[in-house]
Enzyme design. Structure first.
Site: not given
Ligand code: GLA
Length: 336
Positions: A146, A18, A16, A99, A103, A101
């Site tokens: 990401d 970026d 949180h 799912g 990305s 996390g």
């Molecule tokens: C998600 C968003 C990123 C970033 C994270 C938290 O992965 O896609 O851009 O904000 O949450 O760090």
């Protein structure tokens, strides 16, 4: 036939941060998504080995969020941003767990973008285009982390990314360090609305202060009257400091210090940013108490999902975690 591959990612520290031009420290992982495509025709037609349903996307699509099947929205988002003149027919295969996390949506976007002709020589533009695609597809006002690390990852390294200048610096992951991702068992919930709400609070704090949170310090944060806004801003300001300290600690192979900073980051995400859950807290606690584990924290947006830990090889195997992956820092996306 065109082949394009893009990796998933795990963020070691800096969550949180970026979207307010802060610091992050993610790495691309050795799991990812491949698109194989035979170009031609006015639609992009893709099947997936992971998701049901064929995505059939007109090259002039203008409402990606309405596409079905839902996984096709990410493909449609990329098409609507890049506007290719021809489509194609092909398949998506992925080694990324769904799912988890890691990305998988960013990996899909970047692989599709490269397959339909995006320029890999301009990594920031490619990442920005894919970030926009994600926002259009999901409605979540995500940052750029990401997509950028999926594009620009470097084998054996984490990237210390400055999200204000969109420049980065590679920091080697020392030998003998295992990066472990463990699932909390809770699917991420409320990510869309809660993420947008957190982002709005961070932006409101910066507006009130009249200075970006990247430039703000504890004194500015302390001057914010609203207690919730003050806590949100305190997380961002303290997290930016921790990311810089973490990268320096990793660089000098001080894993004790790096692990301690991960635990502090988790506490800040839990108490000040309030994006943790009891299951994430319990998993971080369990990992942190295990012999051979230097540190652990929730990773990504929070509200469920995964934690990441730095550990001696084999240390987390003894814990018998239900869903966990040992991931290797890897190179970013490529065509061919
Ligand atoms: C998600 C968003 C990123 C970033 C994270 C938290 O992965 O896609 O851009 O904000 O949450 O760090």
């Amino acid at each position: 036939m065109i082949t394009a591959y893009a990796p998933g990612r795990v963020n070691l520290i800096g969550d949180h941060t970026d979207y307010s031009g802060g610091l992050v420290c993610p790495m691309a992982v050795d799991l990812g998504t491949t698109v194989r495509l035979e170009p031609g025709g006015p639609t992009l037609t893709l099947d997936s080995d992971t998701f049901a349903g064929t995505a059939v996307i007109d090259v002039d699509i203008d409402d990606p969020a309405s596409v079905t099947p839902p996984w096709g929205r990410y493909v449609a988002g990329v098409v609507s941003v890049l506007r290719p003149t021809i489509g194609g027919r092909g398949a998506v295969t992925s080694t990324l767990p769904v799912g988890a996390g890691l990305s998988s949506s960013a990996a899909l976007e970047v692989a599709v973008a490269l397959a339909i002709g995006a320029d890999p020589a301009d990594p920031v533009r490619l990442a920005r285009d894919c970030q926009r695609a994600e926002q259009l597809a999901s409605g979540v006002p995500c940052g750029i982390m990401d997509q950028l690390v999926s594009v620009a990852g470097i084998e054996g390294h984490v990237l210390l990314i400055d999200c204000a200048s969109l420049t980065w610096h590679a920091v080697r992951v020392p030998a003998g360090v295992d990066v472990v991702v463990a699932h909390s068992g809770e699917a991420r919930a409320l990510v869309g609305s809660a993420y947008a709400e957190r982002r709005a609070a961070v932006e409101a704090a910066a507006d009130l202060l009249g200075v970006g949170l990247r430039e703000a310090g504890p004194v500015e944060v302390g001057s914010l009257r609203d207690p919730v806004m003050r806590r949100r801003a305190r997380h961002v300001v303290s997290e930016n400091r921790r990311v810089a300290e973490f990268a320096a600690a990793l660089d000098r192979r001080d894993l004790g210090a790096a692990g301690e900073l991960m635990l502090e980051s988790h506490a800040s995400l839990r108490d000040d940013f309030e994006v943790s859950t009891p299951a994430l807290d319990a998993l971080v606690d369990r990992l942190a108490r295990a012999p051979g584990v230097w540190g652990a924290r929730l990773t990504g947006a929070g509200f469920g999902g995964c934690v990441v830990a730095l550990a001696e090889p084999g240390a987390t195997e003894r814990l018998g975690l239900a869903r966990s992956w040992s991931v290797h820092p890897s190179a970013g996306a490529r065509r061919g």
